[in-house]
Motif scaffolding. Structure first.
Motif, PDB file in Angstrom:
ATOM      1  N   GLN A 198       1.648  -0.477  -7.312  1.00  0.00           N
ATOM      2  CA  GLN A 198       3.193  -0.218  -7.367  1.00  0.00           C
ATOM      3  C   GLN A 198       3.732  -0.788  -8.640  1.00  0.00           C
ATOM      4  OE1 GLN A 198       4.993  -1.326  -3.892  1.00  0.00           O
ATOM      5  NE2 GLN A 198       4.566   0.289  -2.638  1.00  0.00           N
ATOM      6  N   ARG A 199       3.148  -2.161  -8.839  1.00  0.00           N
ATOM      7  CA  ARG A 199       3.571  -2.936 -10.043  1.00  0.00           C
ATOM      8  C   ARG A 199       3.260  -2.518 -11.411  1.00  0.00           C
ATOM      9  NH1 ARG A 199       1.455  -8.944  -9.516  1.00  0.00           N
ATOM     10  NH2 ARG A 199       2.175  -8.883 -11.341  1.00  0.00           N
ATOM     11  N   TYR A 200       2.105  -1.976 -11.401  1.00  0.00           N
ATOM     12  CA  TYR A 200       1.430  -1.476 -12.632  1.00  0.00           C
ATOM     13  C   TYR A 200       1.140   0.115 -12.662  1.00  0.00           C
ATOM     14  CZ  TYR A 200       0.703  -6.337 -13.740  1.00  0.00           C
ATOM     15  OH  TYR A 200       0.870  -7.692 -14.035  1.00  0.00           O
TER      16      TYR A 200
END
Length: 424
Positions: free
Chosen positions: A418-420
């Motif tokens: 989700q973050r990357y």
């Protein structure tokens, strides 16, 4: 009686910096080493047994010039059923390889290093009639998830204080924490004072409250805890809630016996043995796992050098943590110990702010997974893999064998995706 572990020569010829360590570590006690281990390990455990699978990773260089992967020309293959015992001492055709202890397979939802830390902790809570456990961590805390799952499996209630705001999509360790525990999201300003935050929340649950360290001291030194937590004479107390506060990451002395138990298991003659010099590689978050491995190797008189890849603190911070854990252990178990340089703390190959992922590291994890069936994550275990791979190529002509402890981290990949997003 004194036990002495003469360390092997310091690792050299590595591209990133290795901090010097004192070559001699001394552990002193009035008991024999066997008595020390009996005192440390004669207890109830969370894990039914300390066993862990050991695989062998072969490291090869491709001859073709046409393909360069995340590791350059280096490729990997996995022997999931290697010959151990006497075979660990042998060298085969100048091949590069390292052993990997698959603690990531201990539990489908609990990281291996977390399972080891909780191995002695949760039975202690049960032995003193604890009903609830309060702890804290980041939003994607593997520790919080491990406490939630392990408590639920044993009929205890877990209360998890997670830093920051609830994410829009629950995934990874955060999702597991919500499913298995009672989650409260805490503003960062309040979370900064962890001790006060934990105490306040524990008080709000009702019943009696005790910190884990006090419980350990009461258990080992037969002292009364400074609360009514252990007062079982009062019928009302027997029926009330009894809450234990566990620090962030469970980085306390009671986390060490589970790791010492692992070292004792691995040092059996039919696994890694007691005579072969080994370089044990582990990633270091709090550093507790590395210290536990070092103490186990020291007090069993093993020619093992524990090297921890620093991920979340400075060399000074990790050395301070090492001293604190050993002092706490000695105090709790009445074991006088002199120590210095028990763990070799080293920088990561590509240092960065903790929690960050660099370009190409997801591809490195993909290569390892596709070639070996072993999943590592870029925050923690990739760092250990990189060093183990590098050292195995340096040691292939007859030096110490290299062993990596795979601490887990699989569920962390969900949060990272989700973050990357652009990296996946």
């Amino acid at each position: 009686m004194k036990f002495m572990l003469q360390r092997n020569p310091q690792i050299s010829s590595v591209r990133h910096e290795f901090h010097s360590i004192t070559p001699l570590v001394t552990c002193s006690s009035n008991s024999s080493s066997e008595e020390f281990m009996l005192k440390m390990l004669n207890r109830r455990w969370t894990l039914m047994n300390p066993d862990s699978k050991v695989h062998q990773i072969k490291v090869s260089s491709m001859q073709t010039q046409q393909h360069f992967g995340p590791f350059g020309k280096v490729t990997f293959s996995n022997n999931s059923n290697p010959l151990l015992g006497e075979n660990v001492r042998k060298w085969h055709n100048d091949e590069s390889s390292f052993y990997i202890v698959r603690d990531d397979l201990l539990h489908p939802l609990v990281n291996g290093n977390k399972a080891r830390k909780l191995d002695a902790l949760l039975p202690l809570v049960e032995d003193h009639s604890g009903t609830d456990v309060v702890t804290c961590g980041g939003c994607q805390s593997a520790h919080a998830a491990a406490v939630a799952v392990s408590c639920a499996e044993r009929g205890l209630k877990a209360h998890l204080l997670l830093r920051g705001e609830q994410p829009q999509i629950l995934t990874g360790y955060n999702l597991i924490s919500v499913l298995y525990g009672n989650v409260t999201y805490v503003p960062r300003s309040i979370y900064a004072n962890r001790e006060e935050m934990l105490s306040s929340h524990a008080d709000s649950i009702g019943g009696s409250v005790v910190r884990l360290n006090d419980l350990v001291n009461a258990s080992t030194n037969h002292n009364s805890v400074k609360s009514n937590f252990l007062d079982t004479d009062d019928g009302q107390s027997l029926n009330s809630r009894k809450t234990v506060i566990v620090n962030e990451g469970a980085g306390d002395a009671i986390a060490l016996p589970g790791l010492i138990r692992l070292v004792q298991y691995l040092s059996q003659d039919h696994i890694l043995g007691k005579d072969q010099p080994l370089k044990i590689i582990v990633d270091a978050g709090t550093g507790t796992t590395a210290v536990g491995l070092g103490i186990g190797a020291l007090c069993l008189g093993l020619p093992w050098e524990v090297t921890a890849v620093m991920l979340a603190d400075t060399i000074e911070g990790y050395k301070k943590k090492e001293e604190s854990l050993i002092s706490e252990l000695c105090l709790s178990f009445d074991l006088p110990m002199m120590h210095h340089g028990l763990v070799n703390w080293v920088e990561r190959q590509h240092p960065r702010k903790f929690g960050n992922v660099l370009k190409g590291e997801i591809e490195a994890c993909q290569q390892i997974a596709q070639e070996t069936g072993v999943l590592v994550d870029p925050i923690y275990t990739l760092a250990g893999w990189e060093l183990a791979s590098q050292l195995s190529q340096q040691e292939r002509k007859g030096g110490a064998k290299v062993v990596m402890l795979h601490t887990g981290g699989t569920l962390g990949m969900f949060g990272l995706a989700q973050r990357y997003k652009s990296y996946f």
